[in-house]
Design a protein around this motif. Structure first.
Motif, PDB file in Angstrom:
ATOM      1  N   PRO B 115       0.824  -1.165  -0.065  1.00 18.86           N
ATOM      2  CA  PRO B 115      -0.150  -0.011  -0.015  1.00 18.86           C
ATOM      3  C   PRO B 115       0.856   1.331   0.010  1.00 18.86           C
ATOM      4  N   ILE B 116       1.927   1.193   0.607  1.00 17.95           N
ATOM      5  CA  ILE B 116       2.900   2.474   0.738  1.00 17.95           C
ATOM      6  C   ILE B 116       3.594   2.759  -0.678  1.00 17.95           C
ATOM      7  N   THR B 119       0.584   4.131  -2.763  1.00 22.38           N
ATOM      8  CA  THR B 119       0.396   5.467  -2.549  1.00 22.38           C
ATOM      9  C   THR B 119       1.154   6.437  -3.319  1.00 22.38           C
ATOM     10  N   LEU B 122      -0.037   6.847  -6.671  1.00 19.69           N
ATOM     11  CA  LEU B 122      -1.332   7.725  -6.600  1.00 19.69           C
ATOM     12  C   LEU B 122      -0.865   9.186  -6.621  1.00 19.69           C
ATOM     13  N   VAL B 123       0.122   9.339  -5.695  1.00 20.39           N
ATOM     14  CA  VAL B 123       0.428  10.797  -5.943  1.00 20.39           C
ATOM     15  C   VAL B 123       1.738  11.111  -6.739  1.00 20.39           C
ATOM     16  N   ARG B 208       3.529  16.447  -1.906  1.00 17.64           N
ATOM     17  CA  ARG B 208       3.124  14.967  -2.072  1.00 17.64           C
ATOM     18  C   ARG B 208       4.233  14.165  -1.235  1.00 17.64           C
ATOM     19  N   ILE B 211       2.659  13.818   1.945  1.00 16.61           N
ATOM     20  CA  ILE B 211       1.447  12.702   2.052  1.00 16.61           C
ATOM     21  C   ILE B 211       2.219  11.435   2.018  1.00 16.61           C
ATOM     22  N   GLN B 212       3.164  11.071   1.239  1.00 15.26           N
ATOM     23  CA  GLN B 212       3.612   9.683   1.566  1.00 15.26           C
ATOM     24  C   GLN B 212       4.385   9.254   2.749  1.00 15.26           C
ATOM     25  N   MET B 215       1.125   8.557   4.910  1.00 14.08           N
ATOM     26  CA  MET B 215       0.474   7.510   4.787  1.00 14.08           C
ATOM     27  C   MET B 215       1.386   6.254   5.132  1.00 14.08           C
ATOM     28  N   PHE B 219      -0.081   3.506   7.482  1.00 12.03           N
ATOM     29  CA  PHE B 219      -0.071   1.981   7.044  1.00 12.03           C
ATOM     30  C   PHE B 219       0.962   1.037   8.025  1.00 12.03           C
TER      31      PHE B 219
END
Lengths: 190, 237
Positions: B115-116, B119, B122-123, B208, B211-212, B215, B219
């Motif tokens: 998931p990381i 992410t 996604l960004v 960004r 955010i990473q 996140m 997670f």
């Protein structure tokens, strides 16, 4: 005890920062030895003082060592966090430097309490009243002061000015706080 | 969360605290010459300037070294914490806790890695998976060592009051270690980006990146907490 041991002890007392840096690069057993010697002096003098002072009639009593354990407890509680925290905020002191500073601090604490021991004997001779608390309790407090001030002084010498000063104050406050809390528990105040 | 400034090169002359009655300092070497040489060390790797670690993560062989050291640090830190914080459970309970806490850390990181990485996609800020492994392991290792350092506090808290102070100090230690690991993660990611780019990041890119980092922390905290819930390392067998 050989003369050279005594000389190196006195050198450590005279120049704690230099001895700390030298110990940090010497074999680890010399750090351990110095710490053991300091702790031994600290423990022995505190216990002897308690026996002396708490036995005015001459009858030996079992020392309670109520304030002795909190010294080592506070060091065990604050020490590891100090090592990791110092590395985290980018201080220059390495793990070995910290351990060496603790060893030199314990040595100075031990010598301070040993030097205060004769006063306890004198108090036994001259005291004519039962004090509210035994004066032997002062020795571990003096020992803690010796430990905290030495480590703080070494930190201030090794680190750059604002950071070293801050680290020293935080370390000393944390040590005193934990010691106070544990001492209160051991004395049954809290 | 700001990046640490680079260390300045000019060495300061150290003022030695000495007894004024001790012999003159002239024949003794200066205090600076006794400072330990800059050797790579476990703590230096995991807590030193993030730029150094970023440089290691970019190099393939140095990255393998970072991963090895990090795994070692995670095992040491978590085991120390588990053993000291569960001493009231007896030898078997402590051993079980040490094993489960270390395993939980590695499993949680494995579960969070995908998931990381996603992410990042996604960004629009992809970091190669192999570098994520290094970043996450080194962040977790610095947390684990901090956890080990906080272990004596938890140990004493459990001895004083196993009902309130013990569990609260346990949760507090995990909170402190987790947050510090999150800050470390952000700094290393920032240094990594700066090292690859060679210039300062623009505002949008920094956003960004933040955010990473957040996140990644979320997670890892989620998988780690779920694992603690599932394995119950601190309750004994």
């Amino acid at each position: 005890m050989s003369t050279s041991t005594l000389t190196s002890w006195l050198a450590a007392i005279d120049r704690p920062a230099r001895q700390t840096l030298a110990l940090a690069q010497a074999p680890f057993r010399s750090t351990v030895g110095l710490a053991l010697a300091g702790s031994g002096l600290l423990v022995a003098s505190s216990l002897i003082a308690e026996v002396l002072v708490s036995a005015p009639g001459g009858a030996l009593q079992v020392p309670k060592a109520q304030l002795l354990l909190p010294i080592f407890e506070s060091l065990a509680l604050v020490g590891p966090s100090a090592v990791i925290g110092a590395a985290q905020v980018g201080l220059r002191s390495t793990t070995r430097t910290w351990l060496a500073a603790f060893a030199v601090g314990l040595l100075i604490a031990g010598v301070v309490t040993t030097a205060t021991l004769p006063l306890m004997g004198y108090l036994v001779l001259v005291s004519r009243a039962q004090p509210y608390f035994t004066p032997a309790l002062l020795l571990p407090v003096l020992g803690l002061a010796g430990l905290a001030s030495t480590v703080g002084r070494v930190l201030e010498a090794i680190e750059d000015p604002p950071a070293g000063r801050r680290a020293s104050v935080v370390f000393q406050l944390a040590l005193a706080l934990v010691f106070g809390l544990r001492a209160a528990v051991h004395l049954g105040i809290y | 969360m700001s990046s640490t400034p680079l260390p300045t090169a000019a060495p300061r002359l150290l003022i030695e605290p000495a007894s004024p009655f001790a012999e003159a300092e002239l024949e003794l070497p200066r205090l600076e010459s006794l400072l330990p040489p800059e050797r790579p060390s476990l703590l230096g790797d995991l807590y030193g300037a993030p730029g150094t670690l970023a440089g290691r993560l970019l190099d393939r062989e140095a990255r393998a070294e970072v991963v090895r050291i990090s795994i070692l640090a995670i095992v040491i830190g978590t085991a120390l914490f588990a053993v000291l914080a569960t001493s009231h459970l007896g030898a078997w309970g402590s051993a079980r806790a040490a094993l489960l806490l270390a395993a939980n850390t590695f499993l949680g990181l494995m579960g969070a890695l995908g998931p990381i990485y996603a992410t990042g996609l996604l960004v629009a800020a992809r970091l190669p998976l192999s570098r994520w492994v290094g970043v996450l392991l080194s962040g977790a290792a610095s947390s684990a060592l901090l956890l080990g350092a906080l272990a004596p506090i938890a140990h004493l808290a459990f001895r004083i009051d196993p009902l309130w102070a013990g569990p609260l100090s346990l949760a507090g230690a995990f909170l402190v270690a987790g947050l510090s690991g999150g800050v470390r993660l952000y700094r290393v990611l920032h240094a990594l980006a700066a090292a690859v780019r060679g210039e300062a990041l623009r505002d949008g890119e920094l956003f960004r990146l933040k955010i990473q980092a957040r996140m990644a922390l979320v997670f890892t905290a989620l998988t780690g907490a779920l694992g603690l819930w599932a394995f119950d390392p601190f309750l004994g067998g």
